[in-house]
Design a protein around this motif. Structure first.
Motif, PDB file in Angstrom:
ATOM      1  N   MET A 137      45.649  25.333  16.605  1.00 19.63           N
ATOM      2  CA  MET A 137      46.824  25.808  17.340  1.00 19.63           C
ATOM      3  C   MET A 137      46.394  26.247  18.729  1.00 19.63           C
ATOM      4  N   GLU A 138      47.140  25.801  19.701  1.00 20.61           N
ATOM      5  CA  GLU A 138      46.825  26.176  21.069  1.00 20.61           C
ATOM      6  C   GLU A 138      47.491  27.505  21.381  1.00 20.61           C
ATOM      7  N   THR A 139      46.688  28.428  21.879  1.00 14.40           N
ATOM      8  CA  THR A 139      47.235  29.724  22.258  1.00 14.40           C
ATOM      9  C   THR A 139      47.116  29.878  23.762  1.00 14.40           C
ATOM     10  N   LYS A 140      48.086  30.524  24.318  1.00 15.44           N
ATOM     11  CA  LYS A 140      48.102  30.725  25.757  1.00 15.44           C
ATOM     12  C   LYS A 140      47.434  32.073  26.044  1.00 15.44           C
ATOM     13  N   PRO A 141      46.389  32.086  26.845  1.00 13.89           N
ATOM     14  CA  PRO A 141      45.712  33.354  27.125  1.00 13.89           C
ATOM     15  C   PRO A 141      46.597  34.284  27.954  1.00 13.89           C
ATOM     16  N   ALA A 142      46.364  35.569  27.786  1.00 17.56           N
ATOM     17  CA  ALA A 142      47.132  36.562  28.545  1.00 17.56           C
ATOM     18  C   ALA A 142      46.737  36.507  30.018  1.00 17.56           C
ATOM     19  N   GLN A 143      47.676  36.893  30.873  1.00 14.72           N
ATOM     20  CA  GLN A 143      47.386  36.936  32.304  1.00 14.72           C
ATOM     21  C   GLN A 143      46.399  38.070  32.565  1.00 14.72           C
ATOM     22  N   SER A 144      45.597  37.906  33.594  1.00 17.72           N
ATOM     23  CA  SER A 144      44.586  38.920  33.899  1.00 17.72           C
ATOM     24  C   SER A 144      45.224  40.271  34.223  1.00 17.72           C
ATOM     25  N   SER A 145      46.408  40.278  34.806  1.00 15.54           N
ATOM     26  CA  SER A 145      47.078  41.551  35.109  1.00 15.54           C
ATOM     27  C   SER A 145      47.463  42.287  33.829  1.00 15.54           C
ATOM     28  N   VAL A 146      47.884  41.533  32.815  1.00 14.18           N
ATOM     29  CA  VAL A 146      48.244  42.134  31.528  1.00 14.18           C
ATOM     30  C   VAL A 146      46.992  42.679  30.848  1.00 14.18           C
ATOM     31  N   ILE A 147      45.919  41.925  30.902  1.00  9.84           N
ATOM     32  CA  ILE A 147      44.658  42.371  30.306  1.00  9.84           C
ATOM     33  C   ILE A 147      44.188  43.653  30.969  1.00  9.84           C
ATOM     34  N   GLU A 148      44.223  43.679  32.276  1.00  8.34           N
ATOM     35  CA  GLU A 148      43.780  44.865  33.011  1.00  8.34           C
ATOM     36  C   GLU A 148      44.655  46.077  32.690  1.00  8.34           C
ATOM     37  N   MET A 149      45.958  45.867  32.558  1.00  4.12           N
ATOM     38  CA  MET A 149      46.875  46.964  32.231  1.00  4.12           C
ATOM     39  C   MET A 149      46.567  47.526  30.831  1.00  4.12           C
ATOM     40  N   GLU A 150      46.311  46.651  29.863  1.00  7.63           N
ATOM     41  CA  GLU A 150      45.993  47.099  28.509  1.00  7.63           C
ATOM     42  C   GLU A 150      44.647  47.816  28.463  1.00  7.63           C
ATOM     43  N   LEU A 151      43.688  47.309  29.218  1.00  8.96           N
ATOM     44  CA  LEU A 151      42.391  47.990  29.278  1.00  8.96           C
ATOM     45  C   LEU A 151      42.537  49.387  29.874  1.00  8.96           C
ATOM     46  N   GLU A 152      43.380  49.499  30.870  1.00 14.74           N
ATOM     47  CA  GLU A 152      43.615  50.809  31.488  1.00 14.74           C
ATOM     48  C   GLU A 152      44.252  51.774  30.491  1.00 14.74           C
ATOM     49  N   LYS A 153      45.169  51.280  29.682  1.00 18.04           N
ATOM     50  CA  LYS A 153      45.776  52.121  28.648  1.00 18.04           C
ATOM     51  C   LYS A 153      44.716  52.620  27.662  1.00 18.04           C
ATOM     52  N   MET A 154      43.833  51.708  27.242  1.00 20.52           N
ATOM     53  CA  MET A 154      42.772  52.099  26.308  1.00 20.52           C
ATOM     54  C   MET A 154      41.842  53.131  26.932  1.00 20.52           C
ATOM     55  N   ARG A 155      41.523  52.925  28.201  1.00 14.40           N
ATOM     56  CA  ARG A 155      40.644  53.891  28.880  1.00 14.40           C
ATOM     57  C   ARG A 155      41.290  55.269  28.932  1.00 14.40           C
ATOM     58  N   SER A 156      42.580  55.315  29.209  1.00  7.52           N
ATOM     59  CA  SER A 156      43.239  56.618  29.289  1.00  7.52           C
ATOM     60  C   SER A 156      43.319  57.275  27.910  1.00  7.52           C
ATOM     61  N   ILE A 157      43.537  56.494  26.868  1.00  7.36           N
ATOM     62  CA  ILE A 157      43.575  57.045  25.509  1.00  7.36           C
ATOM     63  C   ILE A 157      42.209  57.601  25.123  1.00  7.36           C
ATOM     64  N   LEU A 158      41.161  56.857  25.466  1.00  5.02           N
ATOM     65  CA  LEU A 158      39.801  57.267  25.115  1.00  5.02           C
ATOM     66  C   LEU A 158      39.183  58.207  26.142  1.00  5.02           C
ATOM     67  N   ASP A 159      39.931  58.494  27.175  1.00  4.73           N
ATOM     68  CA  ASP A 159      39.492  59.384  28.258  1.00  4.73           C
ATOM     69  C   ASP A 159      38.183  58.854  28.890  1.00  4.73           C
ATOM     70  N   ILE A 160      38.214  57.576  29.221  1.00  3.99           N
ATOM     71  CA  ILE A 160      37.071  56.943  29.883  1.00  3.99           C
ATOM     72  C   ILE A 160      37.423  56.795  31.357  1.00  3.99           C
ATOM     73  N   ARG A 161      36.527  57.276  32.201  1.00  3.40           N
ATOM     74  CA  ARG A 161      36.775  57.181  33.658  1.00  3.40           C
ATOM     75  C   ARG A 161      35.821  56.147  34.245  1.00  3.40           C
ATOM     76  N   ARG A 162      36.410  55.253  35.043  1.00  5.32           N
ATOM     77  CA  ARG A 162      35.578  54.240  35.717  1.00  5.32           C
ATOM     78  C   ARG A 162      35.182  54.774  37.076  1.00  5.32           C
ATOM     79  N   GLU A 163      33.964  54.569  37.421  1.00  6.00           N
ATOM     80  CA  GLU A 163      33.497  55.069  38.722  1.00  6.00           C
ATOM     81  C   GLU A 163      33.130  53.966  39.639  1.00  6.00           C
TER      82      GLU A 163
END
Length: 111
Positions: free
Chosen positions: A85-111
Motif C-alpha cells: 500500500m502506498e502511503t503519502k508521507p506527512a508534510q515537513s511542516s506537520v512533522i515539525e509541528m508534532e515534534l514541537e508538541k512532543m518537546r513541550s510535553i516532555l519539557d525539552i528545550r532546543r538550543e
C-alpha cells in the motif's frame, strides 16, 4: 426487518431461554428497536450470544457489532498487501509541528 421476523427472532430466543416470554408488547417494542437491522445479522448475533451466555439477550446485546480481535496475526497475503500500500508521507511542516508538541510535553528545550 419485518414485524414477523421480529416475532420469529423472539420465538427463537424463547426456545433457547425458557424464562423468556413473548407477548405482543414485547414484539412491538423490540420491533421498534430492531427494524433497521437485518434478520440474518441478528440471528447470527443471537447464536453467538447463546453460545456464550446462559441469560436471554437484551436488545443491545443483539445489535452489537462483532469485536475485532486485536491480537490477530495477519497472514502472509495480508502482510504483503499492507506493505504494498502506498502511503503519502506527512508534510515537513506537520512533522515539525508534532515534534514541537512532543518537546513541550516532555519539557525539552532546543538550543
Amino acid at each position: 426487518m419485518t414485524k414477523r421476523e421480529t416475532f420469529t427472532l423472539l420465538a427463537l430466543i424463547a426456545v433457547y431461554y425458557e424464562q423468556f416470554e413473548v407477548n405482543q408488547e414485547k414484539i412491538d417494542t423490540w420491533h421498534k428497536a430492531l427494524k433497521q437491522y437485518s434478520y440474518e445479522e441478528l440471528e447470527e448475533n443471537l447464536l453467538a450470544h447463546v453460545a456464550a451466555s446462559p441469560y436471554p439477550p437484551k436488545v443491545a446485546q443483539l445489535i452489537q457489532k462483532k469485536q475485532v480481535d486485536s491480537r490477530a496475526i495477519p497472514s502472509l497475503e495480508e502482510t504483503s498487501q499492507l506493505i504494498q500500500m502506498e502511503t503519502k508521507p506527512a508534510q515537513s511542516s506537520v512533522i515539525e509541528m508534532e515534534l514541537e508538541k512532543m518537546r513541550s510535553i516532555l519539557d525539552i528545550r532546543r538550543e
